[in-house]
Design a protein around this motif. Structure first.
Motif, PDB file in Angstrom:
ATOM      1  N   SER A  19      -5.677  -0.453   3.151  1.00 60.58           N
ATOM      2  CA  SER A  19      -6.375   0.464   1.791  1.00 60.58           C
ATOM      3  C   SER A  19      -5.865   2.081   2.575  1.00 60.58           C
ATOM      4  CB  SER A  19      -7.320   0.506   1.766  1.00 60.58           C
ATOM      5  OG  SER A  19      -8.748   0.681   3.139  1.00 60.58           O
TER       6      SER A  19
ATOM      7  N   PHE B 228      -5.747   3.281  -3.051  1.00 59.18           N
ATOM      8  CA  PHE B 228      -5.071   2.400  -2.958  1.00 59.18           C
ATOM      9  C   PHE B 228      -5.033   0.731  -2.401  1.00 59.18           C
ATOM     10  CE2 PHE B 228      -1.731   2.424  -6.587  1.00 59.18           C
ATOM     11  CZ  PHE B 228      -2.435   3.087  -6.966  1.00 59.18           C
ATOM     12  N   CYS B 229      -4.559  -0.095  -2.000  1.00 57.86           N
ATOM     13  CA  CYS B 229      -4.417  -1.060  -1.318  1.00 57.86           C
ATOM     14  C   CYS B 229      -2.870  -1.820  -1.722  1.00 57.86           C
ATOM     15  CB  CYS B 229      -5.810  -2.511  -2.257  1.00 57.86           C
ATOM     16  SG  CYS B 229      -7.023  -2.017  -1.031  1.00 57.86           S
ATOM     17  N   PHE B 230      -2.196  -1.312  -0.699  1.00 51.84           N
ATOM     18  CA  PHE B 230      -0.759  -2.288  -0.332  1.00 51.84           C
ATOM     19  C   PHE B 230      -0.804  -3.502   0.257  1.00 51.84           C
ATOM     20  CE2 PHE B 230      -0.781   2.911   0.075  1.00 51.84           C
ATOM     21  CZ  PHE B 230      -0.575   3.313  -1.122  1.00 51.84           C
TER      22      PHE B 230
ATOM     23  N   SER C 242       1.225  -2.845  -5.071  1.00 54.74           N
ATOM     24  CA  SER C 242       0.130  -2.559  -5.241  1.00 54.74           C
ATOM     25  C   SER C 242      -0.777  -2.486  -6.437  1.00 54.74           C
ATOM     26  CB  SER C 242       0.916  -0.556  -3.973  1.00 54.74           C
ATOM     27  OG  SER C 242       1.421   0.045  -5.713  1.00 54.74           O
TER      28      SER C 242
ATOM     29  N   VAL D 245       5.517   3.235   3.442  1.00 53.15           N
ATOM     30  CA  VAL D 245       5.280   2.081   2.749  1.00 53.15           C
ATOM     31  C   VAL D 245       6.301   0.968   2.833  1.00 53.15           C
ATOM     32  CG1 VAL D 245       4.796   0.050   1.236  1.00 53.15           C
ATOM     33  CG2 VAL D 245       3.337   2.277   1.698  1.00 53.15           C
TER      34      VAL D 245
END
Ligand SMILES: *Cc1c(COP(=O)(O)O)cnc(C)c1O
Length: 396
Positions: free
Chosen positions: A347, A296-298, A280, A372
């Motif tokens: 995101s 955030f991007c995961f 991430s 997640v």
């Protein structure tokens, strides 16, 4: 419920609500009416204008009430374009990560023959004054660059960009909807010619905003009709909302220091917590961002599923901007800072506010981590990443 979507809108301040009720009940006259009851409304309107002007370092004559940030952006840009066209100047500079109220207005101008140049945004989410200087041409009529980005919260070097525009004789507009009430804004010191703000982003009512236009910058009408707002914006003034906006703005500006001091540690706690999730990354500079913004991007995640599962856990968050969710396109902001499509889809934006506590932050970290993990476990795309069939974008 934990409300972590303050960039979409904010809870109204109690003082602003009380002010609005007072004006709805007791001062409902039309400010354009000549009898005393109307003139009382007129006095209250001009008092609100003065107070709002003082909050951003402007003169009351430079404040025009609009229906919100979108309308202010439209009017600012169309006005500057019209002025430019008169002098044969049809080049406009902006950035690839503006709000759609700016981008879609520019698209319209492009169809009318304007040459619109969108500057690239550095991967940290900032446009430099040097980029602006290099892009300005003799036929440039407008530079429009947002003060703080609504998705990733990054803050632009507005004063320096304004200085360059002044020096080159080019009008400078900034969409300051995310900044006003959250960061110190002063149109004189920051060399701003046109500025948009919206009350519902700083605990005021929805559907009301301001276009500041420096003395000498002639506005073009977007709404035609009566002579309100010195002939530049027709329609009976929404006095209760304008009074509520003035009260909310004074309150927000007065609280900037304490609000910032409270939110930065909470924001950083949230960033540290989410950084522990493997594969991430934080979007945008860790420091040059709004006090309440975390984005955030995961890898291996669909933003929409993440939002729905967080909603089940009582957390209100956002993926991309509220205006684009519902579409399958990834956020134009994340693409502008160079995130690849597959990552930009995963995101999450969390925007904290005055009411957020450390317990809320810890609960958000725990919930996002669980969701997640859960989503990745069912994702074929994630399995390919784990099996090495696809390369990872982020480090573990
Ligand atoms: C919310 C927002 C707008 C639109 O403002 P409205 O008052 O909702 O029309 C414009 N620009 C930015 C950066 C925003 O965050």
């Amino acid at each position: 419920m934990i409300y972590a979507d303050n960039a979409a809108t904010t809870k109204m301040s109690k003082k602003a609500i009380d002010e609005m009720v007072e004006y709805m009940e007791g001062c409902y006259g039309n400010p354009s009416s000549l009898y005393e009851f109307g003139q009382e409304a007129k006095v209250a309107l001009e008092d609100a204008r003065n107070r709002i002007a003082a909050c951003i370092g402007a003169d009351a004559k430079e404040i025009f009430f609009t229906s919100g940030g979108s309308e202010a952006d439209n009017q600012a840009i169309f006005s500057a374009a019209k002025l430019g066209e008169k002098h044969g100047k049809k080049h406009i500079i902006s950035t690839a990560f503006e709000h759609h109220a700016v981008l879609h207005t520019l698209e319209r101008l492009k169809k009318q023959g304007f040459d619109v140049e969108l500057l690239d945004v550095h991967k940290c989410g900032v446009v430099t004054p040097e980029q602006v200087r290099a892009a300005i041409r003799p036929d440039t009529c407008l530079v429009t660059i947002m003060f703080a980005n609504n998705e990733i919260g990054t803050v632009q070097p507005i004063k320096e960009i304004g200085e360059i525009c002044r020096e080159k004789g080019v009008l400078f507009h900034t969409d300051a909807v995310q900044a006003v009430g959250h960061l110190p804004v002063n149109v004189r010191e920051q060399n701003i010619d046109l500025l948009s703000l919206s009350a519902h982003k700083f605990h005021g009512p929805k559907g009301i905003g301001v276009l500041y236009a420096r003395k000498g910058v002639v506005l073009d009408n977007v709404i035609n009709g009566g002579a309100q707002e010195r002939g530049k914006r027709a329609g009976t003034e929404n006095l209760p909302a304008i009074r509520g906006m003035a009260v909310a703005l004074e309150e927000a500006v007065g609280n900037i220091d304490s609000y910032t001091a409270k939110l930065i540690p909470l924001r950083n706690r949230l960033i540290d917590g989410l950084n522990k999730i493997p594969y991430s990354e934080l979007n945008g500079d860790a420091e040059k961002r709004l006090a309440g913004n975390v984005n955030f991007c995961f890898e291996g995640i669909e933003g929409e599923s993440l939002l729905l599962l967080l909603d089940d856990k009582g957390i209100c968050a956002s993926s991309g901007s509220a205006c684009t969710s519902g579409s399958l396109d990834p956020s134009h902001v994340l693409l502008a800072i160079g995130r690849p499509h597959e990552v930009a889809h995963g995101s999450l934006r969390l925007t904290l506010g005055e009411d957020t506590t450390a317990e809320d932050v810890d609960y958000i970290v725990k919930s996002v981590t669980e969701v997640v993990t859960y989503l990745r476990n069912m994702s074929p795309f994630w399995r390919d990443l784990v099996n090495g069939k696809r390369p990872h974008v982020f480090a573990e």
